[in-house]
Design an enzyme around this catalytic site. Structure first.
Site, PDB file in Angstrom:
ATOM      1  N   LYS A 147       0.868  -1.167  -0.042  1.00 28.20           N
ATOM      2  CA  LYS A 147       0.224  -0.036   0.039  1.00 28.20           C
ATOM      3  C   LYS A 147       0.898   1.298  -0.098  1.00 28.20           C
ATOM      4  O   LYS A 147       2.171   1.153   0.315  1.00 28.20           O
ATOM      5  CB  LYS A 147      -0.791  -0.206   1.308  1.00 28.20           C
TER       6      LYS A 147
ATOM      7  N   TYR B 169      14.429  32.034   2.983  1.00 27.36           N
ATOM      8  CA  TYR B 169      13.138  32.707   3.555  1.00 27.36           C
ATOM      9  C   TYR B 169      13.490  32.793   4.903  1.00 27.36           C
ATOM     10  O   TYR B 169      13.747  31.895   5.683  1.00 27.36           O
ATOM     11  CB  TYR B 169      12.043  31.768   3.117  1.00 27.36           C
TER      12      TYR B 169
END
Length: 837
Positions: free
Chosen positions: A505, A730
Site C-alpha cells: 500500500k 526565506y
C-alpha cells in the site's frame, strides 16, 4: 560436451530413467522460473529452508525440460510413467551433484584459471583483471558476483573450448564451503584480495577464516596478494611454502620488500581527487622501477587496481602497455537498473558489458516483467564470446526468442552483418550508437519494457538517457536485492506452513508498487495488500496475478473488485450489507473479515460476533470468506506486551465462532512486522509484512540484520560563500554568525517530500562521505546545507538525504515522527530507479 548418461560417473548418482532421445547438456538450470531454451537444460531440484525444486518437475516437463536431477525424498506425482520422455538422475544431495557436474566440465579444459577470494572487492578485482588481460586472452569469468555454492558451478559451466583463461570468484560464509568451491574451480592461479569482517560470525577467529579461504589455493602455481594484510601473508607462508606454489605478494612497506618478503614495492607518489600516481619497484629477476597512474583516488579502488597491476608485472607486460591498460579501467556497475521511461515504458539499464552469460541474466530479468506491452531488446555486438559470429548470433537469437523478446534493435557491425539470424522478430540494425540516436524517435516506443544491453565501448548510457522522462536531480534508488534480503530475514522466522502477506500500500511505502509487487510475485509470497481498490487495479493492469487484499474498499468500487479479482477487507455491518447486495448481481471475490480487538479503528468488535455469524450463515451460498484478521496496537513496544496478549486472546475467542458459522476453517492472521519478531508463538496461519520489508525493524531489536532498501539522493545545484552576519533563505533563518561559511544548495524541497522540520540544523545529509547540517528553512524545491568543513564539495556532487550513513530511524527521531512518514512522503515526481545484481 557432457551427455546425460555421463552423469552417474560424475556424481555417483543412479540413472532412474534415461531420456527418450540421447541428450547433450547445454544449460544447468536451478530455477523453474528461468527456463530459456528447454532443449539440453538439466534441472537440479534443489531444496532450501522454504523451497523445494521437486515441486516444479511436472511444470518444467510441460515446458519442454527433459533432464532432471532429484534426491531420494522426491515424490514424482504419477511416477516415472508421467514423464515418459524424461531422464532422471537420483543423487544423495542435489547441490553436491550440481557442483560435481560443473567440476567434471572444468576437467575437460587444460587452461590457466584464476580463483579469487577475500572479504571485499572480489567482483571488482575479477572485472578489472578481465579488463587488464583481455588484450591477451579470451576470458570466461563469473557473471556479476556469482561466487556462492550455486553461483560458482553455474559460472564454471560457461567455459568452452575457445577460452584461453578463466577468472572465477569464490565467496563463503562458514567452514567447509571453500573446499567444495575449490573442487569446482580447480584454479591454477590465485588472488586473495583482503581480509575484513564480512561473515565473521561463521568462523571461530580471523585466523580460521583466513585458513579456510586459503584452501582455494592449495594447488595453484602462483598466488597474488598484498603482504600488508599480515594474517594473509602469514597463513600463505605457513600453508603454501611447503608446496609448489609461488607466492607473488606486493607491499607498501619497504621493510617487507627489503627483507624479500614481497616481490613488489608500491609507494604513493602523488594523489589528487581523481587519480593516484604510484611508484613501483621490483628486485627480481632484475631491479626495476616504474611510475604508473591509476584512474582512481579512493583507497579501496587503489588497492583493487594494484592487485591487477601486480598480475601484469608478473606477466612481464611492457610498462607503456600496462599504463595504456590502466587508463582504460572503468568503474564496474555491478547492477541492473530499472527506470521509468517515456510513453509508459520501462528501461532495464544494463550498459556496462555484453557477454553471453551477462546477456542470459539480463534476459531473465526482462522475462520476469509481467507488464502489458511488448518486450524490446536493444543490443550491441556481443564481445569476446570466442564463437564464430554465425553461431554466436544464432544463440543470441534463440535466447531472445525464448525469453519473449518481440523486437530487437541491433547496434554494431557484427550484429548488423548477422541480421538474418533474427528471423521471427521485428528488427532494425544500426552501424553504431550515433546512427541509432540520429534516427531515434521516442513515439515509436509505447507501453514497452526495453532491455538496453551493450558493451561499454558503445556508450549505451546515451540511449538510456534518451528514453528517460524529464530529468529531476532528485532520485529514489530502490535496492531490490536489499528488499529480497529483508524478505528472507522475516521468512526465516516463520514457522513451517505459515503464509506471508506483504503490504504494498501507499506506493509500496514510497518505493514503487508495481516494481516491488513484481519482485514479490517472483519470490512467491502468498498475498499482497493494498489500501485502496485503484492500487490493486493498477497492479493487475501491470500483470500482477497474486491474490490481493484491499484494506479500504468502497461500495462504488465493488464492480472493480469483481473485474480485477481483488479481495476486500470487510470491517463493518454497513460495508458487509453493501457487499452482499452487490453479490446478488454475480459472484464477488472472497472477503477478509477485520476484527477489532483493541486498535479501536476499524473492525467488528467481540460483541458483534454473534450477529456477524448469523449473517454469514444466511449467506453461505454466495459469500466466501478467505480470512479473519486483527491488528495489534502496540506490537513494537515492550511496554504494551500485556495489551498485545489481550488482543491475541480476544482474537482466539472470536475466530472459532466465525469458523463454526461458516462450516470450515479460514486463514487467521494478526502479526505485523514487529509482531513477527516479538510474538513468534502467535504467527497463526499467516503474517503481514510491512515496514520491515523496506529495511526498518520497528522494534529496534534487530535493525542491524536488515538492509536499507531506499536511498534518496539529490544533487548540489550551486556552492556559495556566505559572509559573516549574512543570511540565506526565506525568513532569514540561516545566518552566518561570526565567520564566513560555504553553503551548498540542494535540488530537493518539501514538494519532493522532504520534511520542512529538517530545516535550521535539525536535519543532516551526507556529501562526500561526511555529514553536513541544513541551514535555513526547507523551501519548496530546494534546501541549503553548510559544507564549510568539506572544502572539496562542488556543484554537481551527490547528496544522500537518507540511506546508508543517514538511516531513516535516526532521521525520523530528529523531527519527532516515524520512518513510515518519511518513506511515504517522497513525492511521485521523484524518479524511482530500481537496482539489482
Amino acid at each position: 560436451m557432457l551427455q546425460f548418461t555421463d552423469l552417474p560417473a560424475c556424481t555417483g548418482g543412479t540413472l532412474l530413467q534415461t531420456p527418450a532421445v540421447a541428450a547433450s547438456i547445454h544449460q544447468l538450470l536451478i530455477d523453474s522460473r528461468r527456463v530459456g531454451q528447454p532443449a539440453g537444460a538439466l534441472f537440479f531440484a534443489l531444496r532450501g529452508p522454504r523451497h523445494d525444486g521437486h515441486r516444479y518437475l511436472a511444470e518444467l516437463y510441460g515446458r519442454g525440460v527433459r533432464l532432471f536431477v532429484i534426491d531420494a525424498e522426491a515424490a514424482l506425482e504419477g511416477g516415472l510413467a508421467a514423464f515418459p520422455e524424461a531422464g532422471f538422475l537420483l543423487v544423495p544431495e542435489v547441490l553436491t551433484a550440481l557442483q560435481a557436474v560443473a567440476a567434471c566440465h572444468r576437467q575437460q579444459y587444460r587452461l590457466p584459471v584464476f580463483g579469487i577470494t577475500g572479504s571485499n572487492g572480489k567482483t571488482i578485482v575479477k572485472e578489472w583483471l578481465a579488463q587488464l588481460l583481455s588484450p591477451d586472452e579470451l576470458i570466461c569469468k563469473s557473471p556479476l558476483s556469482f561466487n556462492s555454492q550455486v553461483g560458482v558451478p553455474l559460472s564454471v559451466w560457461e567455459l568452452n573450448p575457445t577460452h584461453t583463461l578463466g577468472i572465477f570468484e569464490a565467496g563463503i560464509s562458514e567452514p567447509g564451503e571453500m573446499a567444495r568451491l575449490a573442487r569446482v574451480i580447480q584454479p591454477t592461479l590465485g588472488l586473495f584480495t583482503n581480509l575484513g569482517t564480512a561473515h565473521d560470525a561463521g568462523f571461530a577467529s580471523a585466523r580460521e577464516k583466513t585458513e579456510v579461504k586459503m584452501q582455494l589455493f592449495q594447488n595453484v602455481d602462483t598466488l597474488f596478494y598484498c603482504a600488508d594484510h599480515a594474517l594473509i601473508h602469514e597463513v600463505a607462508k605457513t600453508q603454501l611454502d611447503s608446496r609448489r606454489t609461488v607466492r607473488f605478494p606486493w607491499t607498501r612497506q619497504r621493510t617487507l620488500f627489503d627483507s624479500q618478503q614481497a616481490d613488489v614495492l608500491v609507494t604513493i607518489h602523488e594523489a589528487s581527487a581523481e587519480r593516484t600516481v604510484v611508484r613501483v619497484e621490483r628486485a627480481r629477476p632484475l631491479p626495476q622501477e616504474h611510475t604508473f597512474t591509476l584512474p582512481f583516488a579512493d583507497e579501496p579502488s587503489v588497492e583493487n587496481a594494484l592487485h591487477g597491476l601486480s598480475v601484469l608485472l608478473w606477466r612481464q607486460v611492457a610498462p607503456a602497455e600496462i599504463q595504456r591498460r590502466l587508463d582504460r579501467l572503468q568503474p564496474v556497475a555491478m547492477r541492473l537498473e530499472m527506470k521509468q521511461a517515456l510513453n509508459d515504458c520501462y528501461v532495464l539499464d544494463d550498459t556496462y558489458n555484453n557477454d553471453l552469460a551477462g546477456l542470459s541474466l539480463a534476459l531473465d530479468a526482462l522475462a520476469r516483467q509481467p507488464r502489458r506491452g511488448r518486450r524490446t531488446l536493444i543490443l550491441s555486438d556481443v564481445l569476446e564470446s570466442g564463437l564464430p559470429t554465425a553461431e554466436l548470433y544464432a544463440r543470441v537469437a534463440a535466447q531472445a526468442t525464448a525469453h519473449g523478446v518481440e523486437r530487437l534493435i541491433g547496434i554494431g557491425p557484427e550484429i548488423s552483418q548477422n541480421q538474418s539470424a533474427f528471423t521471427g522478430l521485428e528488427t532494425s540494425f544500426h552501424a553504431d550508437t550515433e546512427a541509432f540516436l540520429a534516427s531515434f524517435q521516442p513515439d515509436q516506443f509505447r507501453h514497452e519494457t526495453i532491455l538496453v544491453k551493450g558493451a561499454r565501448r558503445y556508450g549505451f548510457e546515451r540511449i538510456v538517457a534518451g528514453f528517460q522522462q524529464k530529468i529531476h536531480g532528485t532520485v529514489l534508488e530502490v535496492n531490490l536485492d536489499a528488499l529480497v534480503h529483508n524478505l528472507n530475514f522475516y521468512r526465516r522466522r516463520l514457522q513451517p506452513g505459515v503464509r506471508l502477506m506483504v503490504m504494498v500500500k501507499a506506493f509500496a511505502y514510497g518505493s514503487g508498487s508495481y516494481e516491488v509487487a513484481n519482485l514479490l510475485q517472483f519470490h512467491r509470497v502468498d498475498y499482497l495488500a493494498v489500501a485502496y481498490t485503484d492500487e490493486g487495479v493498477d497492479l493487475r493492469q501491470h500483470g500482477i496475478s497474486l491474490p490481493i487484499m484491499v484494506m479500504n474498499p468502497s461500495p462504488d468500487a465493488f464492480q472493480k473488485l469483481r473485474q480485477y479479482h481483488l479481495e476486500p477487507e470487510i470491517y463493518s455491518f454497513e460495508l458487509l450489507d453493501a457487499y452482499l447486495a452487490a453479490a446478488q448481481e454475480g459472484p464477488l471475490p472472497a472477503i477478509h473479515l477485520k476484527l477489532d480487538t483493541g486498535m479501536r479503528r476499524l473492525g467488528f468488535a467481540e460483541e458483534d460476533v454473534p450477529a456477524l455469524c448469523q449473517i454469514l450463515q444466511r449467506n453461505l451460498g454466495h459469500l466466501r470468506v478467505a480470512s479473519a484478521l486483527t491488528h495489534l496496537a502496540g506490537a513494537d513496544e515492550e511496554q504494551h506486551n500485556e495489551f498485545s496478549r489481550q488482543q491475541l486472546a480476544a482474537f482466539h475467542r472470536m475466530t472459532p465462532h466465525l469458523e463454526a458459522a461458516l462450516g470450515h476453517s479460514i486463514i487467521k492472521h494478526a502479526l505485523n512486522s514487529a509482531g513477527i519478531v516479538r510474538f513468534p508463538e502467535s504467527q497463526l496461519d499467516m503474517v503481514r509484512l510491512g515496514i520491515g520489508l523496506y529495511g526498518v525493524e520497528a522494534t529496534g531489536q534487530e535493525q542491524d540484520a536488515l538492509r536499507s532498501v531506499s536511498t534518496l539522493r539529490t544533487t548540489i545545484s550551486q556552492v556559495k560563500t556566505l559572509p559573516a552576519n549574512h543570511t540565506v533563505g526565506y525568513g532569514r533563518r540561516g545566518q552566518a554568525v561570526d565567520h564566513d561559511r560555504r553553503i551548498a544548495t540542494l535540488a530537493i524541497g518539501y514538494a519532493d517530500g522532504y520534511d520542512r522540520r529538517f530545516g535550521n540544523g535539525a536535519g543532516e545529509v551526507l556529501i562526500r562521505g561526511q555529514r553536513v547540517p541544513l541551514v535555513g528553512n526547507v523551501c519548496m524545491d530546494m534546501c541549503m546545507v553548510d559544507v564549510t568543513h568539506v572544502p572539496e564539495v562542488q556543484a554537481g556532487d551527490t547528496a544522500v538525504i537518507f540511506g546508508d550513513g543517514v538511516p531513516l530511524p535516526e532521521l525520523a527521531s530528529r523531527v519527532g515522527t516515524i520512518p513510515y512518514e518519511l518513506l511515504t512522503n517522497v513525492s511521485e515526481r521523484v524518479k524511482r530507479i530500481f537496482i539489482t545484481e
